[in-house]
Design an enzyme around this catalytic site. Sequence first.
Site, PDB file in Angstrom:
ATOM      1  N   GLU A 118      36.050  24.155  84.307  1.00 24.72           N
ATOM      2  CA  GLU A 118      36.046  25.239  83.323  1.00 24.72           C
ATOM      3  C   GLU A 118      36.230  24.723  81.900  1.00 24.72           C
ATOM      4  O   GLU A 118      36.017  25.451  80.927  1.00 24.72           O
ATOM      5  CB  GLU A 118      37.107  26.295  83.658  1.00 24.72           C
ATOM      6  CG  GLU A 118      38.495  26.054  83.096  1.00 24.72           C
ATOM      7  CD  GLU A 118      39.208  24.869  83.715  1.00 24.72           C
ATOM      8  OE1 GLU A 118      39.085  23.751  83.182  1.00 24.72           O
ATOM      9  OE2 GLU A 118      39.912  25.057  84.717  1.00 24.72           O
ATOM     10  N   HIS A 160      48.231  20.565  81.696  1.00 24.39           N
ATOM     11  CA  HIS A 160      47.370  20.195  82.825  1.00 24.39           C
ATOM     12  C   HIS A 160      46.803  18.786  82.687  1.00 24.39           C
ATOM     13  O   HIS A 160      46.269  18.241  83.662  1.00 24.39           O
ATOM     14  CB  HIS A 160      46.219  21.184  82.972  1.00 24.39           C
ATOM     15  CG  HIS A 160      46.647  22.558  83.376  1.00 24.39           C
ATOM     16  ND1 HIS A 160      47.423  22.792  84.492  1.00 24.39           N
ATOM     17  CD2 HIS A 160      46.427  23.774  82.802  1.00 24.39           C
ATOM     18  CE1 HIS A 160      47.659  24.097  84.589  1.00 24.39           C
ATOM     19  NE2 HIS A 160      47.068  24.712  83.573  1.00 24.39           N
ATOM     20  N   HIS A 198      50.754  28.884  85.157  1.00 22.29           N
ATOM     21  CA  HIS A 198      50.074  27.854  85.933  1.00 22.29           C
ATOM     22  C   HIS A 198      50.921  26.588  86.002  1.00 22.29           C
ATOM     23  O   HIS A 198      51.521  26.174  85.010  1.00 22.29           O
ATOM     24  CB  HIS A 198      48.713  27.533  85.303  1.00 22.29           C
ATOM     25  CG  HIS A 198      47.817  28.726  85.197  1.00 22.29           C
ATOM     26  ND1 HIS A 198      47.740  29.498  84.055  1.00 22.29           N
ATOM     27  CD2 HIS A 198      46.976  29.284  86.099  1.00 22.29           C
ATOM     28  CE1 HIS A 198      46.884  30.487  84.252  1.00 22.29           C
ATOM     29  NE2 HIS A 198      46.399  30.385  85.475  1.00 22.29           N
ATOM     30  N   TYR A 324      46.807  34.464  77.750  1.00 21.28           N
ATOM     31  CA  TYR A 324      45.419  34.835  77.481  1.00 21.28           C
ATOM     32  C   TYR A 324      45.205  36.340  77.339  1.00 21.28           C
ATOM     33  O   TYR A 324      44.058  36.775  77.196  1.00 21.28           O
ATOM     34  CB  TYR A 324      44.516  34.237  78.574  1.00 21.28           C
ATOM     35  CG  TYR A 324      44.803  32.763  78.724  1.00 21.28           C
ATOM     36  CD1 TYR A 324      44.390  31.867  77.755  1.00 21.28           C
ATOM     37  CD2 TYR A 324      45.574  32.286  79.779  1.00 21.28           C
ATOM     38  CE1 TYR A 324      44.704  30.519  77.846  1.00 21.28           C
ATOM     39  CE2 TYR A 324      45.890  30.940  79.882  1.00 21.28           C
ATOM     40  CZ  TYR A 324      45.453  30.064  78.909  1.00 21.28           C
ATOM     41  OH  TYR A 324      45.780  28.732  79.000  1.00 21.28           O
TER      42      TYR A 324
END
Length: 343
Positions: A118, A160, A198, A324
């Site tokens: 992504e 990440h 996440h 988001y």
Amino acid sequence: MQVFFSEDHRLHFPQAELSGGQFVTPYERPSRVEYILRQLRERGFDQPADPGPCDMAPIRGLMDPGFLRFLETGWDEWIAAGMKGEMISATNPVRRTQMAREPRNIDGKLGYYCLAQETAITAGTWRAAQSSAASAQAAQRAVAEGAGAAFALCRPPGHHATADMFGGYCFLNNAAIVAQMFRDGGADRVAILDIDFHHGNGTQDIFYERGDVLFASIHGAPEDAFPYFLGYADETGAGAGEGANLNLPLLPGAGWDQWGSALDTAIARIRDFGPQALVVSLGVDAFKDDPISFFKLESGDFTRAGAAIARLNLPTVFCMEGGYAIEAVGINTVNVLEGFLNG
């Protein structure tokens, strides 16, 4: 609380993200920052300071040199190879394939260093990633010089990114860089608290075999949530790092009762660890209306979270990560900071 922020974040704005089988405008976009800046202004925070240039020395000490070379030169190689669009990986090493050799072809290199398709790379991505890391570095220096806390309004985010892979919108792991800077500055132990929805798989990966940096994360259960392949409760560290990794995965629909209890557990572990500094990966995508998450926190819960973190009474650097629900990202982010300051 001092705030650090670079306008260079705007240089990273991919036009496409693969989501649900369609190309959409990326959820991680420059407008997120505008909503945060607006809330900072309206609530009386000082004008954000430009962080100045990125110091690559501590980054080189933490991250793979081949990966850094790819981030720096990959776009030029891509264009030289005749590619017309943004850099989006079309292939990745998978189980039972050769994963130890970097391909020569730029399309292969892209897949080799990518952990999630992504995330696209554009002409300005490397400079934006450096500016994001520079904001984190400036916040760390401010706290190391005596400020009680500082906020790095990092974009793109970082948690990440591993030492040798990008993905999840992340390229350089800002929280890990800050933690290492505290260690290099003399702190015996540092804790990283990741409250992004996440799992901070990159941060975990970097410190998993080290006992000097505690990583504690509250996140969506990996059976159900990106990044899927790390974040289980039985991942507790390895070797010298055994016991220095705490994952607190929660199921879909978790609200303050479950999330707040997990935060209490993380704070207790951090207190027992005895760090001299704290780094908070400040994601606010645990919010109930976030489009790519499944927790149910209200805006007021982020104020409570900030107050709870403040009770650790540690020199603290906040590094912006996810969130988001665009219209609420500023409210929720600054709620954490205000809760911390008033806690």
